[in-house]
Scaffold this motif. Sequence first.
Motif, short mmCIF file in Angstrom:
data_model
loop_
_atom_site.label_atom_id
_atom_site.label_comp_id
_atom_site.label_asym_id
_atom_site.label_seq_id
_atom_site.Cartn_x
_atom_site.Cartn_y
_atom_site.Cartn_z
N LYS A 1 -10.31 24.37 4.45
CA LYS A 1 -8.95 23.85 4.36
C LYS A 1 -8.80 22.50 5.07
O LYS A 1 -7.83 21.78 4.83
CB LYS A 1 -7.94 24.87 4.90
CG LYS A 1 -8.06 25.14 6.37
CD LYS A 1 -7.09 26.21 6.83
CE LYS A 1 -7.28 26.48 8.30
NZ LYS A 1 -6.48 27.58 8.78
N THR A 2 -9.76 22.14 5.94
CA THR A 2 -9.70 20.85 6.61
C THR A 2 -10.81 19.90 6.12
O THR A 2 -11.13 18.91 6.79
CB THR A 2 -9.77 21.01 8.15
OG1 THR A 2 -10.95 21.74 8.51
CG2 THR A 2 -8.54 21.75 8.67
N ILE B 1 -16.11 15.16 11.65
CA ILE B 1 -15.54 15.20 10.29
C ILE B 1 -15.95 16.51 9.65
O ILE B 1 -17.14 16.84 9.63
CB ILE B 1 -16.07 14.04 9.41
CG1 ILE B 1 -15.78 12.68 10.02
CG2 ILE B 1 -15.47 14.13 8.01
CD1 ILE B 1 -16.50 11.53 9.31
N ASP B 2 -15.00 17.24 9.12
CA ASP B 2 -15.29 18.49 8.41
C ASP B 2 -15.82 18.16 7.01
O ASP B 2 -15.09 17.64 6.18
CB ASP B 2 -14.03 19.34 8.32
CG ASP B 2 -14.28 20.73 7.74
OD1 ASP B 2 -15.37 20.97 7.19
OD2 ASP B 2 -13.36 21.57 7.84
N VAL C 1 -18.99 21.42 17.88
CA VAL C 1 -19.06 20.89 16.52
C VAL C 1 -19.73 21.93 15.63
O VAL C 1 -20.94 22.16 15.75
CB VAL C 1 -19.88 19.57 16.49
CG1 VAL C 1 -19.85 18.95 15.10
CG2 VAL C 1 -19.40 18.59 17.55
N PRO C 2 -19.00 22.58 14.73
CA PRO C 2 -19.60 23.61 13.88
C PRO C 2 -20.57 23.04 12.84
O PRO C 2 -20.54 21.85 12.52
CB PRO C 2 -18.39 24.23 13.16
CG PRO C 2 -17.19 23.79 13.92
CD PRO C 2 -17.56 22.48 14.53
N LEU D 1 -9.18 20.81 13.32
CA LEU D 1 -10.20 21.12 12.32
C LEU D 1 -10.70 22.54 12.54
O LEU D 1 -11.14 22.90 13.64
CB LEU D 1 -11.36 20.12 12.40
CG LEU D 1 -10.96 18.65 12.25
CD1 LEU D 1 -12.20 17.77 12.21
CD2 LEU D 1 -10.10 18.42 11.03
N ASP D 2 -10.65 23.32 11.49
CA ASP D 2 -10.99 24.74 11.56
C ASP D 2 -12.39 24.97 12.12
O ASP D 2 -13.36 24.43 11.60
CB ASP D 2 -10.87 25.33 10.15
CG ASP D 2 -10.90 26.84 10.15
OD1 ASP D 2 -10.37 27.45 11.11
OD2 ASP D 2 -11.46 27.42 9.19
N GLY D 3 -12.47 25.74 13.21
CA GLY D 3 -13.75 26.12 13.79
C GLY D 3 -14.25 25.19 14.88
O GLY D 3 -15.26 25.49 15.53
N ALA D 4 -13.61 24.06 15.10
CA ALA D 4 -14.03 23.11 16.12
C ALA D 4 -13.15 23.27 17.36
O ALA D 4 -11.96 23.56 17.26
CB ALA D 4 -13.94 21.68 15.60
#
Length: 181
Positions: free
Chosen positions: A93-94, A86-87, A113-114, A8-11
């Motif tokens: 994109k995720t 969960i994004d 977690v972002p 997941l992008d950023g995590a």
Amino acid sequence: MIFHKTPLDGAYIIELEKRGDERGFFARAFCRNEFADHGLATEFVQVNNSLSAEKGTLRGMHYQLAPHAETKLVRCIKGALYDVIIDLREGSKTFGQSYGAELSAENRRMMYVPKGFAHGFITMTDNTEAFYFVDEFYAPEHERGVRYNDPKFEIEWPIKPVVVSDKDKNHVDFDPAIHLK
């Protein structure tokens, strides 16, 4: 610290980089410069502590809406838990994808977690304790949640939940018009 990107992008999953000898080890659990080098939050305003008495206790899936969306850094300090994110960032994109990993006192991993992610976990042992570092203050009017077993997210919990709060059980199926506004 060793930063592992998740799907997941950023995590991230963050591992301690231990330096040890016969006495044990030393490791940093946070360094503002290293977090900044990875584009991550560097200022935390609250540290929360939870204890779950029974194996199979599920907490989640929680988040806060902007302008009080939270970045979390989660670490298990006693026992073990399966941590899930969960994004929920529209346009990502995720978006709508979930990811989980085991965090334990033994492996000392942390989940980054972002903002814009829902977060929760299930305990894998009795008397599991976790610390959460957050970069925004708790704002109850901005608090939201999605159901831990909402089919949209296809979360594969490693064990069956035994203890789940009524609040966490009764979230409606995910709908961006309801959950993201």
